[in-house]
Scaffold this motif. Structure first.
Motif, mmCIF file in Angstrom:
data_model
loop_
_atom_site.group_PDB
_atom_site.id
_atom_site.type_symbol
_atom_site.label_atom_id
_atom_site.label_comp_id
_atom_site.label_asym_id
_atom_site.label_seq_id
_atom_site.Cartn_x
_atom_site.Cartn_y
_atom_site.Cartn_z
ATOM 1 N N ASP A 146 0.839 -1.202 0.000
ATOM 2 C CA ASP A 146 0.000 0.000 0.000
ATOM 3 C C ASP A 146 0.875 1.254 0.000
ATOM 4 N N TRP A 147 1.827 1.296 -0.949
ATOM 5 C CA TRP A 147 2.699 2.473 -1.060
ATOM 6 C C TRP A 147 1.823 3.703 -1.313
ATOM 7 N N THR A 149 0.132 7.180 -2.417
ATOM 8 C CA THR A 149 0.173 8.108 -3.545
ATOM 9 C C THR A 149 -0.719 9.297 -3.231
ATOM 10 N N GLU A 166 -5.021 6.202 -4.401
ATOM 11 C CA GLU A 166 -5.041 4.755 -4.166
ATOM 12 C C GLU A 166 -3.617 4.245 -3.978
ATOM 13 N N GLY A 167 -3.408 3.417 -2.948
ATOM 14 C CA GLY A 167 -2.090 2.877 -2.679
ATOM 15 C C GLY A 167 -1.646 1.892 -3.750
ATOM 16 N N ILE A 168 -0.345 1.736 -3.891
ATOM 17 C CA ILE A 168 0.231 0.834 -4.888
ATOM 18 C C ILE A 168 0.624 -0.474 -4.205
ATOM 19 N N ASN A 169 0.090 -1.585 -4.709
ATOM 20 C CA ASN A 169 0.446 -2.904 -4.204
ATOM 21 C C ASN A 169 1.627 -3.413 -5.040
ATOM 22 N N GLN A 170 2.835 -3.168 -4.545
ATOM 23 C CA GLN A 170 4.026 -3.545 -5.297
ATOM 24 C C GLN A 170 4.131 -5.059 -5.480
ATOM 25 N N GLU A 173 1.854 -6.190 -8.193
ATOM 26 C CA GLU A 173 2.373 -5.719 -9.474
ATOM 27 C C GLU A 173 3.535 -6.586 -9.967
ATOM 28 N N ASN A 193 10.829 4.275 1.556
ATOM 29 C CA ASN A 193 10.031 5.449 1.223
ATOM 30 C C ASN A 193 10.579 6.635 2.009
#
Length: 322
Positions: A146-147, A149, A166-170, A173, A193
């Motif tokens: 949940d990076w 943004t 919306e958070g990024i699910n690395q 991905e 981060n």
């Protein structure tokens, strides 16, 4: 300082994979630069180290010269993958490895002298207390799945306005990219981060995971900025290895090579008894992992992991530097 480490000519199996780890430990203890550190304990340290392990046929870098509690390390990795940043789910499973950090914060901010045992019991018993004092900030799992943004939401007289996006699910991905574009050089999970480091109980040590497809095999390089070789590295190697195993299983690859790279790679001065004892021991056996298939990389449970061929030397206790 000379150690009791048995040299190459006295090793029963000189090609055993674990000698990489023991040689690194000996090198740091005998040749490392002695220096003060954040914890005040002091270390011997080198800059830059590389270890390589082939995970073919279920082989795993599970240290045998002292017992490593691999189920604890596995539970921690599965907790990371949930994105949780509160110690309570770990505490409820009997995992103690993160307890000292929120306890230290509690003592500092409240002035209360509550013991660590009483603090952990309160985390278990009191939901509100756990929510307030059990959180570690946006550590590992938060960044992985949940990076944060931010997106522009307008302007005022002082300039642009932003709202949380919306958070990024690395992790998700990378699973997708390994399936759809295996030749990519961007299969990366990053924990560093910069904007949120000050909000973390501990900035990520094992910070950058990069995957690499070679034919049918999936390789993983892990860069670790800071590594406690005596206590932390056995856990880190296991965690990286199960990450590789899960990722390979989820993307249809065979497990390949784990390449571990350390930045500030150190031993704490108050771990002398552990180091000398461990360097006097001989590794033995080849631990293997049987991993049951899960629906997704986020659906594994501790019951999906089974280790065979592991008959280690006894554990060696040493204090954690907080």
């Amino acid at each position: 300082m000379a150690s009791t480490f048995l040299r190459d000519d006295s090793r029963p199996d000189p090609n055993h994979w674990e000698y990489q780890y023991l040689d690194l430990m000996r090198r740091i203890w005998e040749e490392g630069s002695e220096r003060q550190d954040r914890t005040g304990v002091g270390t011997r340290s080198i800059m830059g180290a590389i270890l390589r392990f082939d995970l073919a046929d279920g082989a795993m870098p599970l240290i045998t010269t002292k017992r490593v509690y691999w189920k604890t390390a596995t539970r921690e990795m599965l907790w990371f993958l949930t994105g949780s940043t509160n110690i309570r789910p770990l505490v409820l499973q009997g995992v103690k490895i993160w307890n000292e950090w929120p306890h230290a914060r509690y003592l500092l901010e409240t002035g209360d002298r509550m013991s660590l045992d009483d603090f952990v019991a309160r985390i278990i018993e009191d939901d509100a207390f756990a929510a307030q004092w059990g959180d570690l900030g946006p550590v590992y799992g938060k960044q992985w799945v949940d990076w944060p943004t931010y997106e522009q939401a307008g302007e005022d007289e002082q300039g642009a306005l932003f709202r949380k996006g919306e958070g990024i699910n690395q992790v998700a991905e990378v699973v997708r990219s390994l399936r759809d574009n295996p030749g990519s050089r961007r299969h990366i999970i990053e924990g560093w981060n910069v904007a949120q480091l000050d909000s973390m109980a501990l900035p990520p040590c094992h910070k950058t995971y990069q995957f690499h497809v070679a034919g049918e095999r999936l390789n993983l390089a892990l860069y670790q900025r800071s590594c406690d070789v005596a206590l932390g590295l056995p856990f880190n190697l296991w965690g990286a290895a199960i990450m590789l195993r899960m990722m390979a299983q989820q993307t249809g690859h065979e497990p390949g090579e784990l390449v571990w790279m350390g930045g500030d790679t150190h031993l704490y001065l108050n771990h002398a008894h552990l180091i000398e004892e461990q360097l006097s021991r001989q590794p033995a056996g080849t631990p293997r992992l049987e991993l049951r298939q899960a629906d997704s990389i986020f659906d594994y449970t501790i019951d999906d992991f089974s280790v065979t061929g592991y008959d280690p030397h006894p554990p060696i206790k040493a204090p954690v530097a907080v």
